[in-house]
Design a protein around this motif. Structure first.
Motif, PDB file in Angstrom:
ATOM      1  N   HIS A  99      37.400  28.207  38.510  1.00  0.00           N
ATOM      2  CA  HIS A  99      37.206  29.518  37.880  1.00  0.00           C
ATOM      3  C   HIS A  99      35.723  29.868  37.922  1.00  0.00           C
ATOM      4  O   HIS A  99      34.879  29.064  37.528  1.00  0.00           O
ATOM      5  CB  HIS A  99      37.694  29.476  36.427  1.00  0.00           C
ATOM      6  N   HIS A 112      49.368  47.348  26.625  1.00  0.00           N
ATOM      7  CA  HIS A 112      48.213  46.962  27.430  1.00  0.00           C
ATOM      8  C   HIS A 112      48.436  47.336  28.891  1.00  0.00           C
ATOM      9  O   HIS A 112      49.566  47.580  29.321  1.00  0.00           O
ATOM     10  CB  HIS A 112      47.932  45.458  27.303  1.00  0.00           C
ATOM     11  N   THR A 152      51.481  36.459  30.541  1.00  0.00           N
ATOM     12  CA  THR A 152      50.750  37.348  29.651  1.00  0.00           C
ATOM     13  C   THR A 152      50.181  36.537  28.501  1.00  0.00           C
ATOM     14  O   THR A 152      50.913  35.783  27.854  1.00  0.00           O
ATOM     15  CB  THR A 152      51.677  38.437  29.084  1.00  0.00           C
ATOM     16  N   GLU A 168      41.671  45.348  35.350  1.00  0.00           N
ATOM     17  CA  GLU A 168      42.012  45.583  33.949  1.00  0.00           C
ATOM     18  C   GLU A 168      43.000  44.519  33.491  1.00  0.00           C
ATOM     19  O   GLU A 168      43.754  43.963  34.288  1.00  0.00           O
ATOM     20  CB  GLU A 168      42.685  46.953  33.757  1.00  0.00           C
ATOM     21  N   GLY A 169      43.032  44.263  32.179  1.00  0.00           N
ATOM     22  CA  GLY A 169      44.019  43.367  31.602  1.00  0.00           C
ATOM     23  C   GLY A 169      43.581  41.921  31.611  1.00  0.00           C
ATOM     24  O   GLY A 169      42.402  41.600  31.755  1.00  0.00           O
ATOM     25  N   ALA A 170      44.565  41.041  31.449  1.00  0.00           N
ATOM     26  CA  ALA A 170      44.299  39.602  31.412  1.00  0.00           C
ATOM     27  C   ALA A 170      45.568  38.850  31.782  1.00  0.00           C
ATOM     28  O   ALA A 170      46.686  39.355  31.621  1.00  0.00           O
ATOM     29  CB  ALA A 170      43.827  39.178  30.019  1.00  0.00           C
ATOM     30  N   HIS A 216      42.176  31.459  31.106  1.00  0.00           N
ATOM     31  CA  HIS A 216      42.348  32.872  30.770  1.00  0.00           C
ATOM     32  C   HIS A 216      41.618  33.674  31.840  1.00  0.00           C
ATOM     33  O   HIS A 216      40.408  33.529  32.010  1.00  0.00           O
ATOM     34  CB  HIS A 216      41.750  33.137  29.382  1.00  0.00           C
ATOM     35  N   ILE A 217      42.337  34.516  32.586  1.00  0.00           N
ATOM     36  CA  ILE A 217      41.767  35.291  33.675  1.00  0.00           C
ATOM     37  C   ILE A 217      41.457  36.699  33.183  1.00  0.00           C
ATOM     38  O   ILE A 217      42.333  37.381  32.650  1.00  0.00           O
ATOM     39  CB  ILE A 217      42.727  35.343  34.873  1.00  0.00           C
ATOM     40  N   GLU A 218      40.215  37.131  33.346  1.00  0.00           N
ATOM     41  CA  GLU A 218      39.787  38.448  32.889  1.00  0.00           C
ATOM     42  C   GLU A 218      39.114  39.203  34.030  1.00  0.00           C
ATOM     43  O   GLU A 218      38.736  38.604  35.049  1.00  0.00           O
ATOM     44  CB  GLU A 218      38.843  38.299  31.697  1.00  0.00           C
ATOM     45  N   PRO A 219      38.938  40.538  33.879  1.00  0.00           N
ATOM     46  CA  PRO A 219      38.339  41.345  34.955  1.00  0.00           C
ATOM     47  C   PRO A 219      36.956  40.840  35.374  1.00  0.00           C
ATOM     48  O   PRO A 219      36.151  40.418  34.549  1.00  0.00           O
ATOM     49  CB  PRO A 219      38.247  42.739  34.327  1.00  0.00           C
ATOM     50  N   LEU A 228      41.117  40.687  38.815  1.00  0.00           N
ATOM     51  CA  LEU A 228      41.599  41.738  37.922  1.00  0.00           C
ATOM     52  C   LEU A 228      40.555  42.842  37.743  1.00  0.00           C
ATOM     53  O   LEU A 228      39.355  42.565  37.629  1.00  0.00           O
ATOM     54  CB  LEU A 228      41.949  41.174  36.553  1.00  0.00           C
TER      55      LEU A 228
END
Length: 290
Positions: free
Chosen positions: A136, A112, A103, A68-70, A82-85, A66
């Motif tokens: 992860h 968002h 989401t 942007e976003g999650a 939880h996947i983040e940039p 990513l």
């Protein structure tokens, strides 16, 4: 000569439209990469449903990245992530796994943006029927470094003396390079097969223009010079070619067509497991080849 592969727009539903770069008629794979979708940047209003319901995979590893976003990943192994940039999420399907990408609860009621890449890596034939796994690697473990004035992240594989902690199934390259405007960047021949993909603005590859939503595949074993008119990100993918051809059918990848048919029958009969706590699933499409 640079092979330019334009993306094809696909509507995945719920307002989620993607540009699909691989596989394409002009190029099926780059190194071990057999699939590449670029989604966003998309702005979602409160209440919009962008959930990807549980669905299966075999014979591949998914790589989610990513900008942007999650997203919230759940799978039939019991993983909840939880996947983040900036992070890398490597899910090896092996003989079969089921997962969903939804989401996160804290974003459902707010406006968002979502922007990222979904890639599939074909597993070596000896690993196609292995136990599925999920790993992860947080963004803090993939910190950028400066090379030739550009900010580089070694997401998978090795480049410029830096090695990613992500463990790939075969020789795999995945970089993020933040180019500075009008500052040429020399990309060495880092792998047997390499492609570059601009994010945010078009670039020039050895002087040849490469537009947005276009994958630029380099000649085998060759590097190049990248240059941009404005600051932008370039994704670099590649690695060693797969040990033989791969067949794709829906969410399945295999070195044999018969294995794809068996996976389809297993999912139709719901024999591939389930994501704990999930009751929905994406049914097998009716128009699959037999």
């Amino acid at each position: 000569m640079l092979l330019k592969v334009p993306g094809r727009e696909k509507d995945l539903g719920g307002g989620l439209r993607v540009s699909r770069l691989l596989p394409a008629l002009a190029r099926r794979t780059v190194g071990p990469f057999v699939f590449l979708d670029h989604f966003g940047p998309i702005t979602f209003e409160p209440g919009m449903n962008t959930d990807v319901r549980p669905h299966p995979h075999i014979g591949l590893a998914t790589v989610t990245y990513l900008f942007e976003g999650a997203m919230l990943h759940r799978d039939s192994l019991g993983s909840v992530q939880h996947i983040e940039p900036g992070a890398i999420n490597w899910m090896s399907a092996g003989r079969g796994i089921v997962h969903s990408e939804r989401t996160p609860a804290d974003l459902r009621s707010v406006r968002h943006r979502l922007h990222g890449l979904q890639l599939w890596v074909g597993l070596p034939r000896a690993m196609e029927e292995t136990q599925p796994t999920f790993t992860h690697t947080a963004a803090e473990q993939l910190r950028p470094f400066i090379e030739q004035g550009a900010e580089v992240r070694a997401l998978v594989g090795e480049a410029f003396g830096r090695r990613s902690p992500v463990k790939a199934a075969s020789a795999t390259l995945f970089l993020s390079v933040r180019l500075r405007a009008h500052s040429p960047f020399t990309l060495p021949a880092l792998a047997a097969e390499v492609a570059v993909y601009p994010i945010g603005a078009g670039i020039r590859v050895d002087g040849s223009a490469l537009a947005l939503h276009t994958l630029g595949v380099l000649e085998s074993g060759q590097g190049c010079t990248l240059e941009a008119e404005t600051d932008c990100t370039v994704v670099v993918i590649g690695g060693a070619p797969l040990d033989g051809p791969r067949f794709l059918m829906w969410n399945f990848v295999s070195s044999t067509k018969s294995r794809l048919q068996r996976a389809a029958a297993d999912w139709r009969a719901q024999r591939m497991g389930a994501v704990p706590g999930e009751t929905e699933f994406i049914p097998l499409p009716e128009n699959l080849p037999t």
